[in-house]
Motif scaffolding. Structure first.
Motif: not given
Ligand code: SF4
Length: 306
Positions: A29, A32, A35-36, A40, A48
């Motif tokens: 992911c 946003c 960039e984790c 998912r 998030c």
């Molecule tokens: S906060 Fe959520 S949407 Fe943003 S990169 Fe991390 S996992 Fe994805």
């Protein structure tokens, strides 16, 4: 009502391709700027705390949004649970932090959009959509052939990746991001995203490139464009003068809602400067700063400014 632009993207197959691309992105992911890089689709969670399916806390016609979204019948609001920002003063912390809401299928989400349309709403207002872009595209792929024709409002905290926004070009009609701060230390301390000012600036530029300044129909209902929200924080924490300069640089006709409703909620008391409400003097000074920066289109719900 004008035919929405997303209809063409649906008919050409482009919307399907964008949804597929968004699914690829959430497998590592980077929807946003955090960039984790978590998968998912395999149940992993990033900042998030969200998986593949959307969690929705509520959906209903909303009469309390900006007048150009509410019109006569309300803005068709869908509140997504969780958030990609971690604002310690969040006024909706039960939804953004505590996870209040129910997981729904893409079919359910499409059904919510259609039911809001059937109730006469003027738009579909997607609240906290950033971490749910993939789910939104999947739901649209179901709702459009079933008759969805309303303009879509992307109501985000402003911490959006340009690459993700590019997937929404021609789909989102009205962008309504926050522009929260211009100081990195403040953004890091209050929202857990030190690069917020830079990322939000890039996002605002991309949003404006796609949809331009806010346009309304003969009834004063927004049809397309950019609308920016700026919450005035106590003790100058929102950096209003700098934020207004940047918005005026984007366009003097940027439509702005300068908001006065800050109150200490959730963990706000951890920050000494956030322990009280914004004063009337602070709010008036913020509006004056925006005027001095050259902005001239203000949301007029509270005091009749134009
Ligand atoms: S906060 Fe959520 S949407 Fe943003 S990169 Fe991390 S996992 Fe994805």
């Amino acid at each position: 009502m004008k035919e929405p632009r997303y209809l063409r993207l649906f008919e050409s197959g482009e919307l399907r391709r964008r949804a597929d691309r968004a699914r690829e992105i959430i497998r590592e992911c980077a929807l946003c700027p955090h960039e984790c890089r978590v998968d998912r689709t395999a149940g992993e969670r990033g900042k998030c705390r969200s998986g593949e399916l959307p969690i929705v806390s509520s959906f209903h016609p909303h009469m309390g949004e900006e007048s150009c979204l509410v019109g006569r019948n309300g803005s068709g609001t869908i509140f997504f649970t969780n958030c990609n920002l971690a604002c310690i003063f969040c006024q909706n912390y039960d939804i953004s932090w505590l996870g209040s809401g129910d997981e729904v299928s893409f079919e359910d989400l499409a059904g919510m959009m259609l039911s809001l349309q059937a109730r006469g709403c003027h738009n579909i207002n997607l609240v906290s959509p950033t971490h749910m872009v993939y789910a939104i595209l999947e739901a649209l792929a179901l709702a459009i052939p079933a008759g969805l024709r309303l303009p879509l409002v992307y109501n985000s905290g402003g911490y959006d990746a340009v690459e993700t926004l590019e997937l929404l070009e021609g789909i989102i009609d009205i962008y309504m991001p926050d522009f929260k701060y211009i100081d990195e230390d403040t953004a890091g301390k209050l929202s857990g995203a030190r690069d917020y000012p830079r990322r939000a600036k890039d996002a605002l530029k991309e949003m404006h490139r796609q949809v331009g300044d806010l346009e309304m129909d003969g009834r004063g209902v927004a049809t397309r464009g950019l609308l920016v929200r700026h919450l005035v924080l106590p003790n100058g924490l929102a950096g209003t003068a700098g934020a207004a300069k940047l918005l005026a640089w984007l366009s003097r006709d940027t439509y702005i809602n300068i908001m006065d409703q800050y109150r200490p909620e959730y963990r706000a008391r951890e920050c000494f400067d956030l322990r009280r409400r914004t004063t009337l003097e602070e709010y008036d000074a913020a509006v004056e700063m925006a005027r001095e920066a050259g902005l001239r289109r203000f949301d007029d719900r509270r005091r009749g400014w134009r």
